[in-house]
Design a protein around this motif. Sequence first.
Motif, mmCIF file in Angstrom:
data_model
loop_
_atom_site.group_PDB
_atom_site.id
_atom_site.type_symbol
_atom_site.label_atom_id
_atom_site.label_comp_id
_atom_site.label_asym_id
_atom_site.label_seq_id
_atom_site.Cartn_x
_atom_site.Cartn_y
_atom_site.Cartn_z
ATOM 1 N N LEU A 297 -6.004 3.964 -4.293
ATOM 2 C CA LEU A 297 -6.535 2.679 -4.743
ATOM 3 C C LEU A 297 -8.056 2.603 -4.757
ATOM 4 O O LEU A 297 -8.649 2.144 -5.733
ATOM 5 C CB LEU A 297 -5.972 1.548 -3.881
ATOM 6 N N ASN B 253 -10.387 1.590 -13.915
ATOM 7 C CA ASN B 253 -10.866 0.243 -13.611
ATOM 8 C C ASN B 253 -11.473 -0.367 -14.872
ATOM 9 O O ASN B 253 -12.598 -0.033 -15.261
ATOM 10 C CB ASN B 253 -11.905 0.312 -12.485
ATOM 11 N N HIS C 143 -4.211 3.142 0.869
ATOM 12 C CA HIS C 143 -3.463 2.304 -0.072
ATOM 13 C C HIS C 143 -3.272 3.133 -1.334
ATOM 14 O O HIS C 143 -4.237 3.529 -1.983
ATOM 15 C CB HIS C 143 -4.247 1.025 -0.373
ATOM 16 N N THR D 95 -6.655 -7.807 -0.088
ATOM 17 C CA THR D 95 -6.450 -6.392 0.248
ATOM 18 C C THR D 95 -7.530 -5.902 1.202
ATOM 19 O O THR D 95 -7.264 -5.085 2.096
ATOM 20 C CB THR D 95 -6.404 -5.539 -1.029
ATOM 21 N N GLY E 233 -2.138 2.348 -4.246
ATOM 22 C CA GLY E 233 -2.430 1.724 -5.526
ATOM 23 C C GLY E 233 -1.363 2.051 -6.559
ATOM 24 O O GLY E 233 -0.164 1.928 -6.312
ATOM 25 N N ARG E 234 -1.814 2.520 -7.732
ATOM 26 C CA ARG E 234 -0.886 2.771 -8.831
ATOM 27 C C ARG E 234 -0.080 4.061 -8.667
ATOM 28 O O ARG E 234 0.865 4.301 -9.420
ATOM 29 C CB ARG E 234 -1.668 2.829 -10.144
ATOM 30 N N ALA F 215 -2.900 -2.244 -8.774
ATOM 31 C CA ALA F 215 -4.049 -1.411 -9.114
ATOM 32 C C ALA F 215 -5.182 -2.305 -9.605
ATOM 33 O O ALA F 215 -4.991 -3.510 -9.814
ATOM 34 C CB ALA F 215 -3.661 -0.393 -10.194
ATOM 35 N N GLN G 150 -9.440 4.494 -7.526
ATOM 36 C CA GLN G 150 -9.103 3.839 -8.787
ATOM 37 C C GLN G 150 -10.137 2.771 -9.130
ATOM 38 O O GLN G 150 -10.486 2.592 -10.302
ATOM 39 C CB GLN G 150 -7.701 3.228 -8.686
ATOM 40 N N GLY H 119 0.795 -1.222 0.000
ATOM 41 C CA GLY H 119 0.000 0.000 0.000
ATOM 42 C C GLY H 119 0.823 1.266 0.000
ATOM 43 O O GLY H 119 0.284 2.361 -0.175
#
Length: 351
Positions: A180, A190, A101, A152, A103-104, A119, A183, A63
């Motif tokens: 995240l 997504n 978190h 997660t 994510g990307r 992600a 996203q 994360g």
Amino acid sequence: MPGLWSPVEVGRLRLPHRLALSPMMRNRALPDGSPTPLDAEYFAQRASLGLLITGGTQPSADGQGFLLSHGCHTDAHIAGWQLVTKAVHDAGGHLFIQLMHAGRVAHPHNTPHGRTPVAPSPVAAGVGIHTPTGNQPVPVPRELTTAQVRATVEDFRRAAAAAIEAGADGVEIHGANGFLLQQFLSANANHRTDAYGGSVAARTRFVLEVTEAVAGEIGADRTALRLSPGLRAFGIDEGATGPATYTHLVRALARLDLAFLHVTHHGDDALLATVRAAWPGPLLLTRPGAPVDERAADVDSGLADLITLGRPALANPDVVARLRTGAPLNAPDPTTFYGGGAEGYTDYPTL
């Protein structure tokens, strides 16, 4: 600003006024993500705000997105947060740890493990972030498998339990700012075809499962969620599906009876009104960059039950006393916002 100074109940807490410390990452953790005595001093200095929300704190190793960000998933993290929560409570305040978190929005050079970020889909954010070697573009992320998505969710649940073990009064789940959870909400980030992508119900599923898991672990009255409807940052563009997404999500969240919903407003007044109408509980509102009196008007009008202070609180440990008396405010120093030591963190003068 008469409404600001009336008490309010938020979950298990009765707060003396309607001001809260906005979650702001300050990037002063130890390399392993543990809080330090300097963090304890920083938050305790601002305890008069009543409700303090920490900056983004990773619920797992994957994360982490940024250098020297805090964590809440190891014994060392818990021990560090115990220093912070004790200092805040001794000073009369309350602390929610914000679980975030990235994510990307991450880079392998910023983490001890060096793994590629994860992600919902292998879609790069198209932005750069600070790393030890300067600003670098974030890479194309690894797509989480369905099993990893569910794992997660469990990471968030365990991190929430760790936060309570550390003495926190609650947890704010970060579902905003392009990280995240958002996203998953945004169709342009997504592209999944499993149960977590496609329709509005599917794209909101991960956020709801995380929130339900955290509330089930620590109690809904110690659980909050932050959203940023209409945000365009870190490659997020919710487009025409945004209003339907947030209407569906907030109506589903309303059944959980959370401590509060935290909304960061990005200019879509109609969407904010829709969220307010769909949310029956306390609403904490952030208006980035808005003057304090404009934010206070949101309380007076009933649009918000509480408001956050970011930079005014960063630069003024005694911001509550200053606002009550009309005293001038210290100016924040942007060169010390991220990283470093006490300078620009705990050395701003009080009245």
